[in-house]
Design an enzyme around this catalytic site. Structure first.
Site, PDB file in Angstrom:
ATOM      1  N   HIS A 235       0.459  -9.143 -25.893  1.00  0.00           N
ATOM      2  CA  HIS A 235       0.359  -8.426 -24.736  1.00  0.00           C
ATOM      3  C   HIS A 235      -0.481  -9.257 -23.672  1.00  0.00           C
ATOM      4  CE1 HIS A 235       2.356  -5.101 -26.064  1.00  0.00           C
ATOM      5  NE2 HIS A 235       1.300  -4.805 -26.887  1.00  0.00           N
ATOM      6  N   ARG A 291      -7.676  -6.375  -8.434  1.00  0.00           N
ATOM      7  CA  ARG A 291      -8.418  -7.557  -8.537  1.00  0.00           C
ATOM      8  C   ARG A 291      -7.269  -8.541  -8.118  1.00  0.00           C
ATOM      9  NH1 ARG A 291      -6.491  -9.366 -13.290  1.00  0.00           N
ATOM     10  NH2 ARG A 291      -6.306  -8.143 -14.935  1.00  0.00           N
ATOM     11  N   VAL A 294      -4.997 -13.779 -12.712  1.00  0.00           N
ATOM     12  CA  VAL A 294      -4.718 -15.061 -12.933  1.00  0.00           C
ATOM     13  C   VAL A 294      -3.700 -15.866 -12.495  1.00  0.00           C
ATOM     14  CG1 VAL A 294      -4.645 -16.723 -15.109  1.00  0.00           C
ATOM     15  CG2 VAL A 294      -5.949 -14.580 -15.257  1.00  0.00           C
TER      16      VAL A 294
HETATM   17  P1  ADP Z   1      -3.111  -3.081 -20.755  1.00  0.00           P
HETATM   18  O1  ADP Z   1      -3.851  -2.580 -19.668  1.00  0.00           O
HETATM   19  O2  ADP Z   1      -3.584  -3.042 -22.211  1.00  0.00           O
HETATM   20  O3  ADP Z   1      -2.462  -4.402 -20.471  1.00  0.00           O
HETATM   21  P2  ADP Z   1      -0.416  -1.899 -20.171  1.00  0.00           P
HETATM   22  O4  ADP Z   1       0.006  -0.528 -19.642  1.00  0.00           O
HETATM   23  O5  ADP Z   1      -0.192  -2.872 -18.978  1.00  0.00           O
HETATM   24  O6  ADP Z   1      -1.789  -2.086 -21.089  1.00  0.00           O
HETATM   25  O7  ADP Z   1       0.669  -2.509 -21.179  1.00  0.00           O
HETATM   26  C1  ADP Z   1       0.603  -3.607 -21.514  1.00  0.00           C
HETATM   27  C2  ADP Z   1       1.775  -4.114 -22.385  1.00  0.00           C
HETATM   28  O8  ADP Z   1       2.307  -3.371 -23.376  1.00  0.00           O
HETATM   29  C3  ADP Z   1       3.019  -4.295 -21.509  1.00  0.00           C
HETATM   30  O9  ADP Z   1       3.227  -5.375 -20.679  1.00  0.00           O
HETATM   31  C4  ADP Z   1       4.167  -4.052 -22.566  1.00  0.00           C
HETATM   32  O10 ADP Z   1       4.424  -5.269 -23.012  1.00  0.00           O
HETATM   33  C5  ADP Z   1       3.716  -3.117 -23.441  1.00  0.00           C
HETATM   34  N1  ADP Z   1       3.931  -1.575 -23.060  1.00  0.00           N
HETATM   35  C6  ADP Z   1       3.332  -0.861 -22.149  1.00  0.00           C
HETATM   36  N2  ADP Z   1       3.922   0.072 -21.879  1.00  0.00           N
HETATM   37  C7  ADP Z   1       5.076   0.377 -22.534  1.00  0.00           C
HETATM   38  C8  ADP Z   1       6.320   1.083 -22.648  1.00  0.00           C
HETATM   39  N3  ADP Z   1       6.418   2.469 -21.970  1.00  0.00           N
HETATM   40  N4  ADP Z   1       7.665   0.687 -23.463  1.00  0.00           N
HETATM   41  C9  ADP Z   1       7.323  -0.417 -23.894  1.00  0.00           C
HETATM   42  N5  ADP Z   1       6.448  -1.346 -23.895  1.00  0.00           N
HETATM   43  C10 ADP Z   1       5.123  -0.877 -23.292  1.00  0.00           C
END
Ligand code: ADP
Length: 447
Positions: A235, A291, A294
């Site tokens: 991630h 914000r 990067v």
């Molecule tokens: P964080 O704030 O921890 O980065 P996010 O909600 O942005 O969390 O999710 C991080 C990553 O997790 C996403 O970029 C994706 O790779 C995966 N992810 C999150 N939600 C889903 C979903 N509903 N289905 C598939 N992958 C997901």
């Protein structure tokens, strides 16, 4: 306009913000830990204040010390960069109470978007498409099963207070759900001090596409197009592009328009990023970052607009320098995050950089805080620089990227440069044909 800006960050982003301040004729103050006394941002700033020992909680996260540094130096605004205190609502509130401008949105906007359940509710209310799932927190197994059956398996359980890719569990069948719910809740409680979790549909092969937005402080919103950050490991973004190879101009302007309107309706001020998963032509909101990101330079490369200048202008009450119709997308840009890590195992590789040579030429930008002889402290994240390449189209951008990667020399430590040299020659990457799981699968194959 501000007289003096304090930069509450370190590394490449501190330098990035410092450059924008110099261009605007604004005095700069940087803060640093004892481990960063020799850092580039400290050398180039007009003034510097040591705010504590190496651990972040005692220095870059120490709100009292930073406010004291503002008062001692007479700084009238603070730029938080990314990470550290950049999404800390309390910090924004405390600065406001001291009549110091936080270069970012209000504490209340940070708070809403920092809570994922609240953020998703807000997004939905503003007409932003969201991932199908529970309306709010889910605690009961029965309720979880009902929702999962409704949206269909697989589902993902996510911590409302989560961040940095942590606090997520996937359930492929009803049999997995109970354990996933329990572990997600106890992990969220332990990691974030808040065990609220929610459920959404798990998308199997999405791309990560995010829209750069700005509120101008006068109730207007604009978008600066999107970035594709699908190439991730655990991630964490590794390679980012603008525009996305997957979107056409119509989709770009549709999702951009939705986001710009939402920002206006929210009364949001400053830079933000609305993140989506994108699958089969549909966008699904996952979160908003309040914000600078990067990867903002790829947007700067294709729009020609300095986003930090815009942040400073908006925070000072001067509005944006551009209207939506002035923002044009020109060519293609790719960013590679150069980390001080083993390119196979990704374990951090701190130490002394014995030789540092950056590529140059048309379309090349390197944002970095390091230099030959610099000793990387082991206390902070491992990003040592970003290579950003621009071309008239994606093919030219890739040609230039390959050449720039060959010129880049970092001796004395391990870096992720060899990974990028592999990726730039890969057929899927050349075709722009990848989703958020592509890189992990590729790395597993290479082992
Ligand atoms: P964080 O704030 O921890 O980065 P996010 O909600 O942005 O969390 O999710 C991080 C990553 O997790 C996403 O970029 C994706 O790779 C995966 N992810 C999150 N939600 C889903 C979903 N509903 N289905 C598939 N992958 C997901």
């Amino acid at each position: 306009m501000f007289q003096k800006i304090l930069i509450a960050n370190r590394g490449e982003i501190a330098l990035r913000v410092l450059r924008a301040c110099k261009e605007l004729g604004i005095q700069t103050v940087v803060v640093h830990s004892t481990a960063d006394a020799d850092a580039m941002h400290v050398r180039l700033a007009d003034e510097s204040v040591c705010i504590g020992p190496p651990p972040s909680r005692d220095s870059y996260l120490n709100i009292h010390q930073i406010v004291a540094a503002c008062e001692i130096t007479g700084a009238d605004a603070v730029h938080p960069g990314y990470g550290f205190l950049s999404e800390n609502a309390k910090f924004a509130d405390i600065l406001a109470a001291h009549n110091i401008t936080f270069i970012g949105p209000t504490g209340d906007h940070i708070r809403v978007m920092g809570d994922k359940i609240e953020a998703k509710r807000t997004a939905k209310r503003l007409g932003i498409p969201v991932v199908p799932g529970s309306d709010g927190a889910v605690t009961e197994e029965k309720e979880a099963k009902r929702i999962a059956a409704e949206i269909g398996y697989p589902v993902i359980i996510k911590a409302s207070a989560g961040g940095g890719g942590r606090g997520m569990k996937v359930a492929h069948t009803e049999a997995d759900l109970e354990v996933a719910l329990q572990t997600a809740r106890s992990e969220a409680g332990a990691a974030f001090g808040d065990d609220a979790v929610y459920i959404e549909k798990y998308l199997q092969k999405p791309r990560h596409i995010e829209v750069q937005v700005f509120g101008d402080g006068f109730g207007r919103g604009v978008h600066f197009g999107e970035r594709d950050c699908s190439l991730q490991r655990r991630h964490q973004k590794v390679w980012e592009e603008a525009n996305s190879p997957a979107l056409n101009a119509e989709e770009r302007s549709r999702i951009g328009g939705i986001c710009a309107k939402a920002i206006a309706d929210l009364g949001y001020s400053g830079a933000g990023t609305i993140e989506f998963l994108y699958e089969n032509g549909e966008f699904y909101f996952i979160e908003m970052n309040t914000r600078l990101q990067v990867e903002h330079p790829v947007t700067e490369a294709i729009t020609g607009i300095d986003l930090v200048h815009e942040q400073i202008r908006v925070a000072s009450g001067g509005g944006l320098s551009v209207r939506q119709e002035d923002i044009k997308f020109n060519g293609h840009a790719i960013e590679c995050r150069i980390n001080a890590e083993d390119p196979r195992t990704f374990t951090p590789s701190p130490g002394t950089i014995t030789h540092f040579h950056t590529p140059g030429g048309l379309g090349i930008r390197v944002d970095s805080g390091v230099y030959s002889g610099y000793k990387i402290p082991p206390y902070y994240d491992s990003l040592i620089g970003k290579l950003i390449v621009h071309g008239r189209n994606r093919v030219e951008c890739m040609m230039r990227l390959r050449r720039a990667l060959d010129e880049f020399v970092v001796d004395g430590i391990k870096t992720t440069l060899p990974l990028f040299r592999d990726l730039v020659g890969n057929a899927d990457i050349a075709n722009g044909d990848y989703d958020i799981h592509w890189l992990e699968k590729y790395l597993a194959k290479e082992e």
